[in-house]
Motif scaffolding. Structure first.
Motif, PDB file in Angstrom:
ATOM      1  N   GLN A   1      95.552  38.413 -21.406  1.00 58.33           N
ATOM      2  CA  GLN A   1      95.897  39.097 -22.487  1.00 58.33           C
ATOM      3  C   GLN A   1      95.418  38.560 -23.882  1.00 58.33           C
ATOM      4  O   GLN A   1      94.810  39.034 -24.894  1.00 58.33           O
ATOM      5  CB  GLN A   1      97.360  39.504 -22.595  1.00 58.33           C
ATOM      6  CG  GLN A   1      97.920  40.470 -23.602  1.00 58.33           C
ATOM      7  CD  GLN A   1      99.088  40.767 -23.496  1.00 58.33           C
ATOM      8  OE1 GLN A   1     100.050  40.360 -22.900  1.00 58.33           O
ATOM      9  NE2 GLN A   1      99.572  42.027 -24.270  1.00 58.33           N
ATOM     10  N   LEU A   2      95.536  37.143 -23.907  1.00 57.28           N
ATOM     11  CA  LEU A   2      95.181  36.354 -25.411  1.00 57.28           C
ATOM     12  C   LEU A   2      93.693  36.239 -25.195  1.00 57.28           C
ATOM     13  O   LEU A   2      93.186  36.285 -26.422  1.00 57.28           O
ATOM     14  CB  LEU A   2      95.690  34.842 -25.237  1.00 57.28           C
ATOM     15  CG  LEU A   2      97.071  34.845 -25.388  1.00 57.28           C
ATOM     16  CD1 LEU A   2      97.503  33.429 -24.919  1.00 57.28           C
ATOM     17  CD2 LEU A   2      97.611  34.865 -26.773  1.00 57.28           C
TER      18      LEU A   2
ATOM     19  N   GLY B   1      87.897  31.872 -38.977  1.00 56.29           N
ATOM     20  CA  GLY B   1      88.146  31.466 -37.338  1.00 56.29           C
ATOM     21  C   GLY B   1      89.425  31.756 -36.852  1.00 56.29           C
ATOM     22  O   GLY B   1      90.342  32.172 -37.500  1.00 56.29           O
ATOM     23  N   LEU B   2      89.280  31.631 -35.627  1.00 52.36           N
ATOM     24  CA  LEU B   2      90.723  31.733 -34.869  1.00 52.36           C
ATOM     25  C   LEU B   2      90.915  30.864 -33.811  1.00 52.36           C
ATOM     26  O   LEU B   2      90.025  29.887 -33.464  1.00 52.36           O
ATOM     27  CB  LEU B   2      90.701  33.041 -34.101  1.00 52.36           C
ATOM     28  CG  LEU B   2      89.826  33.418 -32.876  1.00 52.36           C
ATOM     29  CD1 LEU B   2      90.709  33.097 -31.374  1.00 52.36           C
ATOM     30  CD2 LEU B   2      89.354  34.741 -32.805  1.00 52.36           C
ATOM     31  N   THR B   3      92.140  30.455 -33.752  1.00 50.15           N
ATOM     32  CA  THR B   3      92.767  29.563 -32.352  1.00 50.15           C
ATOM     33  C   THR B   3      93.688  30.172 -31.571  1.00 50.15           C
ATOM     34  O   THR B   3      94.355  30.979 -32.024  1.00 50.15           O
ATOM     35  CB  THR B   3      93.347  28.328 -33.077  1.00 50.15           C
ATOM     36  OG1 THR B   3      94.627  28.704 -33.752  1.00 50.15           O
ATOM     37  CG2 THR B   3      92.202  27.462 -33.853  1.00 50.15           C
ATOM     38  N   VAL B   4      93.633  29.874 -30.357  1.00 48.75           N
ATOM     39  CA  VAL B   4      94.455  30.603 -29.515  1.00 48.75           C
ATOM     40  C   VAL B   4      95.556  29.489 -28.862  1.00 48.75           C
ATOM     41  O   VAL B   4      95.140  28.167 -28.423  1.00 48.75           O
ATOM     42  CB  VAL B   4      93.771  30.972 -28.038  1.00 48.75           C
ATOM     43  CG1 VAL B   4      94.558  31.464 -26.961  1.00 48.75           C
ATOM     44  CG2 VAL B   4      92.803  31.973 -28.449  1.00 48.75           C
ATOM     45  N   ASP B   5      96.710  29.597 -29.111  1.00 47.04           N
ATOM     46  CA  ASP B   5      97.989  28.958 -28.668  1.00 47.04           C
ATOM     47  C   ASP B   5      98.530  29.534 -27.326  1.00 47.04           C
ATOM     48  O   ASP B   5      99.386  30.419 -27.541  1.00 47.04           O
ATOM     49  CB  ASP B   5      98.950  28.948 -29.811  1.00 47.04           C
ATOM     50  CG  ASP B   5     100.128  27.721 -29.278  1.00 47.04           C
ATOM     51  OD1 ASP B   5     100.089  27.509 -28.059  1.00 47.04           O
ATOM     52  OD2 ASP B   5     100.811  27.309 -30.195  1.00 47.04           O
TER      53      ASP B   5
ATOM     54  N   GLY C   1      98.218  43.593 -28.674  1.00 47.77           N
ATOM     55  CA  GLY C   1      99.506  43.127 -27.768  1.00 47.77           C
ATOM     56  C   GLY C   1      99.897  41.647 -27.804  1.00 47.77           C
ATOM     57  O   GLY C   1     100.586  41.514 -26.788  1.00 47.77           O
ATOM     58  N   VAL C   2      99.512  41.236 -28.738  1.00 52.24           N
ATOM     59  CA  VAL C   2      99.919  39.699 -28.653  1.00 52.24           C
ATOM     60  C   VAL C   2     100.411  39.150 -30.434  1.00 52.24           C
ATOM     61  O   VAL C   2      99.747  39.816 -31.078  1.00 52.24           O
ATOM     62  CB  VAL C   2      99.167  38.364 -28.179  1.00 52.24           C
ATOM     63  CG1 VAL C   2      98.577  38.722 -26.861  1.00 52.24           C
ATOM     64  CG2 VAL C   2      97.727  38.601 -28.955  1.00 52.24           C
TER      65      VAL C   2
END
Length: 172
Positions: free
Chosen positions: A38-39, A59-63, A89-90
């Motif tokens: 999902q992420l 930019g983006l980061t995923v935790d 959804g997150v």
């Protein structure tokens, strides 16, 4: 009774009747932590949207442990509204950034031609894909050799658009 309820009750669920027709295979499980798919899908959606907002998106980061995205962007643009319309959804944290991805790319394209053309130091890495780049609006330049000379020289050329640090020559 579900299998989970049966397991808690200490009884086995009734066997399902035999099937004679083929059934669809279940979707493969994610090889990562729970919520990883999902992420990943949410990050892909944001990245796709970002292609249309190069002057706003940074930019983006995923935790993964916290199950959320951080999206770095210049505030006060139409990007925020467009992002709000995505059904991700997150949870998404919007983080203000001083420069966009296109701003960072413009600085990178000015620094990269200096590779192999400096005196007293060598530029080894030029990047803008880290949280430091996103939050400070800088291109990160890694050098070997005379760090102080590199900071002085690149500071005169690019001001606060770059940050210079010592790094090791890549092996290989």
């Amino acid at each position: 009774m579900s299998a989970a309820c049966a397991a808690r009750a200490g009884t086995a669920p009734a066997a399902a009747p035999a099937r004679t027709s083929p059934t669809a295979s279940p979707a493969p499980a994610s090889s990562g932590p729970a919520g990883q798919q999902q992420l990943d899908a949410a990050a892909d959606s944001v990245s796709g949207l970002a292609r249309s907002y190069q002057n706003a998106f940074t930019g983006l980061t995923v935790d993964v442990p916290k199950g959320r995205l951080s999206v770095y962007r210049k505030p006060g643009t139409d990007f925020d509204s467009a992002l709000a319309h995505l059904a991700l959804g997150v949870p998404v944290d919007l983080v203000d950034a001083p420069r966009s991805i296109s701003d960072l790319a413009a600085t990178r394209s000015q620094v990269e031609p200096l590779i192999g053309h400096t005196a007293g130091y060598s530029i080894v890495t030029v990047g803008s894909g880290s949280v430091v780049s996103f939050t400070q609006g800088v291109v990160e330049v890694g050098v070997t050799g005379d760090l102080n000379r590199a900071k002085q020289d690149l500071g005169v050329r690019f001001g606060n658009l770059v940050t210079v640090s010592a790094t090791e020559q890549p092996v290989g």
